[in-house]
Design an enzyme around this catalytic site. Structure first.
Site, PDB file in Angstrom:
ATOM      1  N   LYS A   1       0.882  -1.175   0.000  1.00 46.65           N
ATOM      2  CA  LYS A   1       0.000   0.000   0.000  1.00 46.65           C
ATOM      3  C   LYS A   1       0.912   1.215   0.000  1.00 46.65           C
ATOM      4  O   LYS A   1       1.409   1.639   1.042  1.00 46.65           O
ATOM      5  CB  LYS A   1      -0.879  -0.016   1.255  1.00 46.65           C
ATOM      6  CG  LYS A   1      -2.247   0.578   1.111  1.00 46.65           C
ATOM      7  CD  LYS A   1      -2.319   2.038   0.739  1.00 46.65           C
ATOM      8  CE  LYS A   1      -2.104   3.035   1.838  1.00 46.65           C
ATOM      9  NZ  LYS A   1      -1.897   4.408   1.318  1.00 46.65           N
TER      10      LYS A   1
ATOM     11  N   GLU B   1       8.837   1.930  11.178  1.00 47.94           N
ATOM     12  CA  GLU B   1       9.904   2.923  10.955  1.00 47.94           C
ATOM     13  C   GLU B   1       9.234   4.281  10.973  1.00 47.94           C
ATOM     14  O   GLU B   1       8.532   4.639  10.024  1.00 47.94           O
ATOM     15  CB  GLU B   1      10.572   2.692   9.589  1.00 47.94           C
ATOM     16  CG  GLU B   1      11.342   1.400   9.474  1.00 47.94           C
ATOM     17  CD  GLU B   1      12.668   1.436  10.210  1.00 47.94           C
ATOM     18  OE1 GLU B   1      12.991   2.455  10.852  1.00 47.94           O
ATOM     19  OE2 GLU B   1      13.376   0.428  10.150  1.00 47.94           O
TER      20      GLU B   1
ATOM     21  N   GLU C   1       8.275  16.800  14.924  1.00 45.11           N
ATOM     22  CA  GLU C   1       8.830  16.577  13.579  1.00 45.11           C
ATOM     23  C   GLU C   1       8.106  17.469  12.573  1.00 45.11           C
ATOM     24  O   GLU C   1       6.883  17.419  12.462  1.00 45.11           O
ATOM     25  CB  GLU C   1       8.660  15.111  13.182  1.00 45.11           C
ATOM     26  CG  GLU C   1       9.358  14.803  11.875  1.00 45.11           C
ATOM     27  CD  GLU C   1       9.114  13.380  11.400  1.00 45.11           C
ATOM     28  OE1 GLU C   1       7.959  12.919  11.447  1.00 45.11           O
ATOM     29  OE2 GLU C   1      10.086  12.738  10.960  1.00 45.11           O
TER      30      GLU C   1
ATOM     31  N   CYS D   1      13.184  11.185   7.170  1.00 43.59           N
ATOM     32  CA  CYS D   1      12.987  10.831   8.576  1.00 43.59           C
ATOM     33  C   CYS D   1      14.252  11.072   9.380  1.00 43.59           C
ATOM     34  O   CYS D   1      14.210  11.307  10.575  1.00 43.59           O
ATOM     35  CB  CYS D   1      12.576   9.374   8.669  1.00 43.59           C
ATOM     36  SG  CYS D   1      13.716   8.282   7.825  1.00 43.59           S
TER      37      CYS D   1
HETATM   38  P1  NAD Z   1       1.819   8.869   7.080  1.00 44.39           P
HETATM   39  O1  NAD Z   1       1.940   8.203   8.389  1.00 44.39           O
HETATM   40  O2  NAD Z   1       0.809   9.943   6.914  1.00 44.39           O
HETATM   41  O3  NAD Z   1       1.491   7.818   5.921  1.00 44.39           O
HETATM   42  C1  NAD Z   1       2.315   6.714   5.676  1.00 44.39           C
HETATM   43  C2  NAD Z   1       1.520   5.631   4.984  1.00 44.39           C
HETATM   44  O4  NAD Z   1       0.547   5.138   5.896  1.00 44.39           O
HETATM   45  C3  NAD Z   1       0.760   6.095   3.742  1.00 44.39           C
HETATM   46  O5  NAD Z   1       0.804   5.082   2.768  1.00 44.39           O
HETATM   47  C4  NAD Z   1      -0.662   6.249   4.263  1.00 44.39           C
HETATM   48  O6  NAD Z   1      -1.646   6.105   3.274  1.00 44.39           O
HETATM   49  C5  NAD Z   1      -0.725   5.105   5.246  1.00 44.39           C
HETATM   50  N1  NAD Z   1      -1.767   5.227   6.279  1.00 44.39           N
HETATM   51  C6  NAD Z   1      -2.322   6.341   6.791  1.00 44.39           C
HETATM   52  N2  NAD Z   1      -3.249   6.012   7.729  1.00 44.39           N
HETATM   53  C7  NAD Z   1      -3.269   4.669   7.797  1.00 44.39           C
HETATM   54  C8  NAD Z   1      -4.004   3.731   8.578  1.00 44.39           C
HETATM   55  N3  NAD Z   1      -4.911   4.103   9.480  1.00 44.39           N
HETATM   56  N4  NAD Z   1      -3.765   2.416   8.392  1.00 44.39           N
HETATM   57  C9  NAD Z   1      -2.837   1.987   7.504  1.00 44.39           C
HETATM   58  N5  NAD Z   1      -2.128   2.834   6.724  1.00 44.39           N
HETATM   59  C10 NAD Z   1      -2.330   4.156   6.881  1.00 44.39           C
HETATM   60  O7  NAD Z   1       3.288   9.382   6.716  1.00 44.39           O
HETATM   61  P2  NAD Z   1       3.721  10.276   5.480  1.00 44.39           P
HETATM   62  O8  NAD Z   1       3.235  11.671   5.746  1.00 44.39           O
HETATM   63  O9  NAD Z   1       3.381   9.617   4.205  1.00 44.39           O
HETATM   64  O10 NAD Z   1       5.320  10.227   5.610  1.00 44.39           O
HETATM   65  C11 NAD Z   1       6.022  11.066   6.460  1.00 44.39           C
HETATM   66  C12 NAD Z   1       6.380  10.376   7.754  1.00 44.39           C
HETATM   67  O11 NAD Z   1       7.108   9.176   7.481  1.00 44.39           O
HETATM   68  C13 NAD Z   1       7.281  11.194   8.629  1.00 44.39           C
HETATM   69  O12 NAD Z   1       6.834  11.154   9.964  1.00 44.39           O
HETATM   70  C14 NAD Z   1       8.622  10.513   8.528  1.00 44.39           C
HETATM   71  O13 NAD Z   1       9.490  10.687   9.606  1.00 44.39           O
HETATM   72  C15 NAD Z   1       8.253   9.092   8.348  1.00 44.39           C
HETATM   73  N6  NAD Z   1       9.345   8.356   7.714  1.00 44.39           N
HETATM   74  C16 NAD Z   1      10.052   7.457   8.467  1.00 44.39           C
HETATM   75  C17 NAD Z   1      11.120   6.782   7.899  1.00 44.39           C
HETATM   76  C18 NAD Z   1      11.908   5.761   8.684  1.00 44.39           C
HETATM   77  O14 NAD Z   1      12.520   4.902   8.056  1.00 44.39           O
HETATM   78  N7  NAD Z   1      11.921   5.797   9.998  1.00 44.39           N
HETATM   79  C19 NAD Z   1      11.464   7.017   6.573  1.00 44.39           C
HETATM   80  C20 NAD Z   1      10.729   7.950   5.856  1.00 44.39           C
HETATM   81  C21 NAD Z   1       9.659   8.604   6.432  1.00 44.39           C
END
Ligand code: NAD
Length: 495
Positions: free
Chosen positions: A178, A253, A388, A287
């Site tokens: 997804k 992550e 963040e 991140c």
């Molecule tokens: P997000 O949490 O909004 O979304 C991430 C994914 O989760 C998307 O595909 C989204 O559609 C899905 N999602 C949202 N709600 C959901 C639910 N209830 N159930 C299942 N899936 C759901 O994050 P984002 O805005 O896309 O990305 C930014 C974030 O990602 C930042 O906080 C960043 O730090 C983090 N990030 C972490 C790493 C790491 O490796 N630690 C790497 C890159 C980004």
């Protein structure tokens, strides 16, 4: 919109649109224009993808294929990604606005994960156990978990998918992907290569759409064994809570507020470059962003001035242009969030040393740009230092000595990454020991490798990706007992 710019999902080896009949627009953050569409899936589509993955896990040919065969498929996929790396990178840049230079670097490096884990696939070994009961022979097997749901964010879609896909497949699981609703196109383009590589149907499936609409159907589905998630900590916590109901495995992550710490004894010019790469590379949408720059008081003014001058010269522009150093941010809501944090920082008394808004250049008008922004005199209790932002905002925080630096560095709910700049070897090791984060870089920043475990302490996550041990996250251990005695022992007592 022409049909060619529509991407389709793949479920059970077959390309498909959504059962809802709806489409989701993918917008280019540099032009502000829609350039592609992906299926806007509903719960029915999510269920179909999980069921296909479950069938492929239970039945052959995937489940009966040798581990060597699986490894070969992974390596073939790596070769195809290497062949098409530039094409995939251009899709990512159109989708998320990050520099083509950054995305093509990532896409050219991604095959290494498929080679590495492809090589590991047939080195997953159980063992024969020494046994205190002479009539019993026992051995262990390491087996895949089943259906893994891989959920990815918008900032580095294919790289972060690969960190899940390569070990999960090497271990013998099947997958439902997804991707982020903002950046699904490169994942769907990758599925062409999955097909060309010859993966059996149902082994890798995709479902595109909004997380809040289809996420729970995927993560709480009884046929799903594990969720491998990268994204924000609030989403991660919600997924963890949902997964707990079905006792599913998780790798999470999540976000970070990483300290990048410069001591007075560091090579100052290198440290300044490290500060810049920590936050302004990828427009801060990473991140591991070194969003808190901790600087020893005696060099605070000098470093602040140098970092500001360096950042002021950064070239904003078209992310496809090789001369551009800072591109737009990925989404409009993200730009609003970043601008809001700039206002919060000012209200809390941080001093804006650079930027602080949107650029005035008419050539950038259509894109979702924010200025590289630096706040000085930040104290670690301000929101700008605690939450963040995921954008190009740097907070510079002064510290007095090693102890003080550790105290500030660890005073955060996160623990993803950190940087230390020093020429003192004792200090380098001490800081590496005492910082509570999954990654510590000394005299460098933002290095990753398929060989090196990556993941967070505290609210930055659970589990590790990359490196040999990442495969353990996708395996479970079975213990087999063979009775060597004649007859069955007393059935009323524990053997
Ligand atoms: P997000 O949490 O909004 O979304 C991430 C994914 O989760 C998307 O595909 C989204 O559609 C899905 N999602 C949202 N709600 C959901 C639910 N209830 N159930 C299942 N899936 C759901 O994050 P984002 O805005 O896309 O990305 C930014 C974030 O990602 C930042 O906080 C960043 O730090 C983090 N990030 C972490 C790493 C790491 O490796 N630690 C790497 C890159 C980004």
């Amino acid at each position: 919109m022409s049909e060619q710019t529509r991407f389709q999902n793949v479920v059970n080896g077959t390309k498909c649109d959504s059962t809802t009949g709806r489409w989701l627009a993918s917008t280019n953050p540099f032009t502000g224009k829609t350039w592609a569409e992906v299926p806007h899936c509903g719960v029915e589509d999510a269920n179909a993808a999980v069921e296909a993955a479950h069938r492929a896990f239970i039945r052959g040919p995937w489940s009966t294929m040798s581990a060597t065969g699986r490894g070969k498929l992974l390596r073939r996929l790596g070769d195809l990604i290497a062949r098409d790396a530039e094409k995939l990178a251009a899709i990512e840049t159109r989708d998320n606005g990050k520099l083509f230079a950054e995305m093509s670097g990532q896409c050219r490096y991604i095959p290494e994960w498929f080679y590495y884990f492809g090589g590991l696939a047939d080195k997953i070994e159980g063992g024969v156990l020494p046994m205190d009961k002479p009539d019993l022979f026992s051995y262990t097997k390491r087996e895949p978990l089943g259906v893994v749901v891989a959920i990815t964010p918008w900032n580095s879609p294919l790289l972060l998918l690969t960190w899940k896909l390569a070990p999960a497949l090497a271990a013998g699981n099947t997958i439902v992907i997804k991707p982020s609703e903002y950046t699904s196109c490169s994942t769907l383009a990758l599925m062409e290569l999955v097909n060309e590589a010859g993966f059996p149907e149902g082994v890798i499936n995709t479902v595109t759409g909004f997380g809040h609409e289809i996420g729970p159907a995927l993560t709480e589905h009884p046929m799903v064994a594990k969720i491998a998630f990268t994204g924000g900590d609030a989403t991660g916590a919600a997924i963890y809570a949902g997964a707990a109901k079905g006792l599913k495995h998780v790798t999470l992550e999540l976000g970070g507020k990483s300290p990048n710490i410069i001591f007075a004894d560091a090579n100052i010019d290198d440290a300044v470059k490290g500060a810049i790469s920590g936050i302004f590379a990828a427009s801060g949408q990473t991140c591991i962003a070194g969003s808190r720059l901790l600087v020893q008081r005696s060099v605070y003014d000098e470093i602040s001035a140098k970092v500001v001058n360096f950042a002021r010269a950064a070239r904003l522009g078209d992310p496809m242009d090789a001369n551009t150093q800072v591109g737009p941010v990925t989404t409009l809501p993200q730009r609003d969030k970043i601008l809001n944090y700039m206002a919060i920082a000012r209200e809390e008394g941080a001093r804006c040393l650079l930027g602080g808004g949107t650029p005035q250049d008419p050539a950038l008008e259509a894109g979702w740009f924010v200025q590289p922004t630096i706040f000085g005199d930040v104290s670690n209790d301000m929101r700008i230092a605690r939450e963040e932002v995921f954008g190009p905002i740097l907070s510079i925080i002064p510290f007095e000595d090693e102890e003080h630096a550790i105290e500030i560095a660890n005073d955060t709910i996160y623990g993803l990454a950190s940087g230390v700049w020093t020429s003192n070897i004792r200090r380098a090791f001490t800081m590496a020991d005492r910082i509570r984060a999954g990654t510590v870089w000394v005299n460098t920043y933002r290095a990753v490798s398929f060989m090196a475990p990556f993941g967070g302490y505290k609210m930055s996550g659970i589990g590790r990706e990359s490196g040999q041990y990442a495969i353990d996250e996708y395996l479970q251990t079975k213990c087999v007992w063979i009775n060597l005695a004649e007859g069955v022992a007393n059935p009323f007592v524990l053997r």
